[in-house]
Design an enzyme around this catalytic site. Structure first.
Site, PDB file in Angstrom:
ATOM      1  N   SER A  10       0.820  -1.212   0.000  1.00  0.00           N
ATOM      2  CA  SER A  10       0.000   0.000   0.000  1.00  0.00           C
ATOM      3  C   SER A  10       0.854   1.263   0.000  1.00  0.00           C
ATOM      4  O   SER A  10       0.578   2.209  -0.746  1.00  0.00           O
ATOM      5  CB  SER A  10      -0.944  -0.003   1.205  1.00  0.00           C
ATOM      6  N   ARG A  31       8.555  -8.242  -6.720  1.00  0.00           N
ATOM      7  CA  ARG A  31       8.977  -9.608  -7.040  1.00  0.00           C
ATOM      8  C   ARG A  31       7.814 -10.486  -7.497  1.00  0.00           C
ATOM      9  O   ARG A  31       8.013 -11.465  -8.202  1.00  0.00           O
ATOM     10  CB  ARG A  31       9.608 -10.265  -5.801  1.00  0.00           C
ATOM     11  N   LYS A 189       7.929   3.876  17.195  1.00  0.00           N
ATOM     12  CA  LYS A 189       6.531   4.318  17.357  1.00  0.00           C
ATOM     13  C   LYS A 189       5.560   3.187  17.031  1.00  0.00           C
ATOM     14  O   LYS A 189       4.442   3.153  17.563  1.00  0.00           O
ATOM     15  CB  LYS A 189       6.274   5.559  16.501  1.00  0.00           C
TER      16      LYS A 189
END
Length: 329
Positions: A10, A31, A189
């Site tokens: 994405s 790939r 994070k």
């Protein structure tokens, strides 16, 4: 400029779309030959980012050599696990000299290396290596909603050239030479987002969420500083900015991992349901190992690791954090 994007998840697809819509020729390569064929036929990534048509300036390539031809910049947007092999491919195809940015976030498993350190190890003669990081969801970038991110490299002259080249009215770019700080902020994070999702899923409320985000920032800052980063970087986009978005945003995969675990689901089931890579899960152990190496106290990371190892329940994680001995902030 011709830009080569390696990785068609994405985020890789969103970056390819964005730069191809703002004056660049972009070649997108992955790939997965079946995925390449699907994208070439549909002119859309129905698996990774459905609903967004590819412009004519975005070429989907089955041949990496073709994707790299005449390229002025390579963006590697695979998982961190695929970063090293992607860099090795650049060498194999005679493109190890091309400027390259890692747009994935995390520590490499087993080595504990940050993304730019992996690139430097594989491409030791390349002086134009850096990272792209900051608060940014793929869906929002694909919709051309505004965001701001950071390009970081030890090569200040290159970053000063690159930022204005890539800056757009949708994606505001800031430069930095604190590549350690930017890379650590973007990596850790994800761990804190799992903790925040866990707390929210257990319905511990907004006070607990604020505490976790704040103390999470303290953990990130301690680790980054010990590794050689500038503490002020953690107050910027790659630090607190990315942390807030990932901990609170509904599109955050890592937050969704925490929410799923709070429901009592097995980790494997949660990851299958999300259907995309959650770098926070694969990063937890390496973050903890790095903290031990630098003798840094990271209680949120440590208790999450115990949860992943099934040594604690979700409720026990929060209880353990709240039972810690009193101290000055």
């Amino acid at each position: 400029m011709k830009i080569t994007v390696i990785g068609a998840g994405s985020w890789g697809t969103a970056l390819a779309l964005h730069f191809s819509q703002h004056g660049n020729r972009v070649s997108l390569w992955t790939r997965n030959a079946d995925q390449v064929r699907q994208m070439q036929e549909a002119r859309e990534n129905k698996r990774g980012l459905p609903g967004f048509s590819f412009p004519e300036t975005l070429e989907v390539c089955a041949d990496l050599a073709e994707a790299l031809k005449d390229s002025g910049l390579v963006l590697i947007v695979t998982s961190v696990a695929g970063l090293r092999s992607s860099a090795e491919l650049l060498k194999q195809y005679g493109a190890g000299h091309l400027p390259v940015l890692a747009a994935c976030k995390g520590f490499e498993q087993d080595t504990g290396l940050l993304t730019f350190q992996v690139l430097k190890e594989v491409l030791p003669d390349n002086k134009k290596i850096g990272v792209l990081s900051g608060p940014s969801f793929a869906q929002e970038l694909a919709k051309q909603l505004p965001c701001a991110v950071v390009l970081a490299s030890e090569n200040q002259e290159w970053i000063e050239e690159l930022v204005p080249q890539l800056n757009t009215t949708v994606m505001r770019l800031y430069g930095s030479t604190d590549v350690i700080g930017v890379a650590v902020g973007g990596s850790v994070k994800n761990v804190m987002a799992i903790a925040t999702g866990l707390s929210d899923g257990l319905e511990y409320g907004l006070n607990a969420r604020a505490a976790l985000v704040t103390r999470g920032l303290a953990e990130i800052t301690r680790l980054a500083s010990a590794m050689g980063a500038q503490p002020k970087t953690m107050m910027g986009l790659a630090g607190i900015g990315d942390l807030i978005l990932t901990c609170t945003g509904a599109l955050s995969r890592n937050r969704r991992v925490g929410l799923g675990l709070a429901e009592g689901k097995e980790l494997h089931q949660v990851l299958v349901e999300i259907g995309h890579v959650s770098e926070g899960v694969s990063t937890i152990e390496e973050v903890f190992n790095t903290a031990c190496k630098y003798q840094i106290d990271m209680p949120i990371t440590q208790t999450l690791l115990q949860l992943i190892r099934k040594e604690m329940t979700p409720q026990q994680v929060v209880e353990r954090l709240m039972e810690r001995s009193a101290r000055f902030e």
